[in-house]
Design a protein around this motif. Structure first.
Motif, PDB file in Angstrom:
ATOM      1  N   PRO A 134       0.847  -1.199   0.000  1.00  0.00           N
ATOM      2  CA  PRO A 134       0.000   0.000   0.000  1.00  0.00           C
ATOM      3  C   PRO A 134       0.884   1.252   0.000  1.00  0.00           C
ATOM      4  O   PRO A 134       2.030   1.205   0.461  1.00  0.00           O
ATOM      5  CB  PRO A 134      -0.774  -0.101   1.322  1.00  0.00           C
ATOM      6  N   LEU A 135       0.354   2.343  -0.509  1.00  0.00           N
ATOM      7  CA  LEU A 135       1.090   3.609  -0.431  1.00  0.00           C
ATOM      8  C   LEU A 135       1.205   4.023   1.025  1.00  0.00           C
ATOM      9  O   LEU A 135       0.234   3.938   1.776  1.00  0.00           O
ATOM     10  CB  LEU A 135       0.328   4.709  -1.178  1.00  0.00           C
ATOM     11  N   SER A 136       2.388   4.454   1.432  1.00  0.00           N
ATOM     12  CA  SER A 136       2.572   4.929   2.812  1.00  0.00           C
ATOM     13  C   SER A 136       3.593   6.060   2.783  1.00  0.00           C
ATOM     14  O   SER A 136       4.316   6.227   1.786  1.00  0.00           O
ATOM     15  CB  SER A 136       3.100   3.801   3.694  1.00  0.00           C
ATOM     16  N   ALA A 137       3.667   6.783   3.878  1.00  0.00           N
ATOM     17  CA  ALA A 137       4.644   7.880   3.941  1.00  0.00           C
ATOM     18  C   ALA A 137       6.053   7.337   3.687  1.00  0.00           C
ATOM     19  O   ALA A 137       6.872   7.976   3.027  1.00  0.00           O
ATOM     20  CB  ALA A 137       4.571   8.560   5.301  1.00  0.00           C
ATOM     21  N   GLU A 138       6.309   6.124   4.193  1.00  0.00           N
ATOM     22  CA  GLU A 138       7.644   5.533   4.046  1.00  0.00           C
ATOM     23  C   GLU A 138       7.952   5.200   2.574  1.00  0.00           C
ATOM     24  O   GLU A 138       9.017   5.556   2.050  1.00  0.00           O
ATOM     25  CB  GLU A 138       7.706   4.277   4.902  1.00  0.00           C
TER      26      GLU A 138
END
Ligand SMILES: Cc1cc2nc3c(=O)[nH]c(=O)nc-3n(C[C@H](O)[C@H](O)[C@H](O)COP(=O)(O)OP(=O)(O)OC[C@H]3O[C@@H](n4cnc5c(N)ncnc54)[C@H](O)[C@@H]3O)c2cc1C
Length: 290
Positions: free
Chosen positions: A238-242
């Motif tokens: 999933p898209l994440s800040a990391e």
């Protein structure tokens, strides 16, 4: 300044146009929107012997989706057609974001997406967008048609693999395998200017996981840059800040900017990073955005 003397032909069919290109001598140029070719001819940076104007060839001004979602953009589809397109607004966020940022309304009324790809200007916006989307160009010559992925179409600044007697008839954007998101951001000194930095991001997600991603960079290298490693850093999760931060760092590392009157190389690289974060940050749910 006036252009050098040249022969002008305005064929009424694609076959006639290709025949003229084939028999045309040493230096033949297609005229589509004329928004890059005509200025170059007036400055005598380009002095073709024959100009083949394809504007009277019927049936090239389309952009349409196949039943499976594949998007086709004909050689006479203008930037303005794409800017106004409902199809793009609903299915192609990266293209819809880029269309209003190409040049100014006068240029957009005549210039074409396919012409922009063929012109292969490192500061051309569409090449980054089509790169991010994994698109290709369909070329037609005396021997028939061939499809060329954009990654192999542009060989350097203002250079493509098109043969002298080939015409690019359409650009093709593959259908999305999941939900498409992304965007295009451009740093310009004033509205209508070429990009100091441009970043195109295209992401496809299925069940919350990124299944495909592409990132294209404008104006920060000798030609359009496909930030492949950066895009790979987004996929399979999933898209994440990391993951966004990692992709942004890799995109900035892939850029090859030069210091000039528009800004330092360091500043341009920083803007690549900032734009990747800004585009992708919109798609991250709040709990993963920290
Ligand atoms: C003031 C100004 C500002 C601009 N700002 C921007 C900007 O911000 N961003 C941006 O991306 N672009 C910008 N442009 C360029 C503009 O987008 C052009 O429209 C585009 O680069 C070329 O498209 P065209 O249809 O006008 O091509 P043309 O000028 O007709 O042709 C350009 C080149 O491509 C070749 N060609 C064109 N079509 C074909 C074809 N179907 N098959 C084979 N060869 C072909 C021609 O032979 C020529 O070598 C600007 C132009 C101007 C004049």
């Amino acid at each position: 300044m006036y252009p050098s003397r040249f022969r002008y032909e305005a064929p009424r069919s694609l076959d006639e146009a290709i025949g003229l290109m084939h028999d045309g001598g040493d230096y033949v140029k297609v005229l589509a929107g004329g928004q890059s070719l005509v200025p170059l001819m007036k400055l005598r940076f380009a002095s073709p012997e024959l100009v083949v104007d394809i504007n009277n060839v019927p049936g090239l001004d389309y952009h349409r989706a196949d039943p499976d979602g594949t998007l086709r953009i004909g050689a006479l589809c203008r930037h303005a057609d794409l800017e106004r397109s409902g199809l793009l607004k609903t299915t192609q966020p990266t293209m819809a974001a880029a269309a209003p940022l190409i040049a100014d309304p006068i240029v957009r009324n005549r210039g074409t997406l396919v012409g922009s790809l063929c012109h292969a200007d490192p500061q051309g916006d569409w090449a980054s967008v089509v790169t991010a989307l994994g698109g290709s160009v369909v070329a037609q010559g005396p021997a028939g048609r061939r499809t060329i992925p954009l990654a192999g179409f542009v060989t350097g600044p203002f250079e493509t693999v098109l043969a002298p007697d080939e015409i690019a008839v359409e650009a093709v954007i593959p259908a999305a395998q999941g939900t498409r998101s992304g965007g295009y951001l451009k740093l310009e000194r004033r509205v209508g200017d070429f990009a100091t930095v441009g970043v195109a991001v295209a992401v496809e997600t299925s069940g919350g996981t990124v299944t495909r991603a592409g990132i294209g960079l404008t104006g920060v290298g000798g030609s359009t840059i496909a930030a492949t490693e950066a895009a790979q850093a987004l996929t399979g999760q999933p898209l994440s800040a990391e993951s966004i931060g990692r992709a942004a760092d890799l995109a900035a590392a892939a850029a090859r900017p030069r210091t000039d009157h528009r800004g330092s190389a360091e500043y341009k690289r920083h803007m690549v990073r900032t734009f990747v974060v800004r585009i992708l940050g919109r798609d991250v749910p709040e709990e993963r955005a920290a």
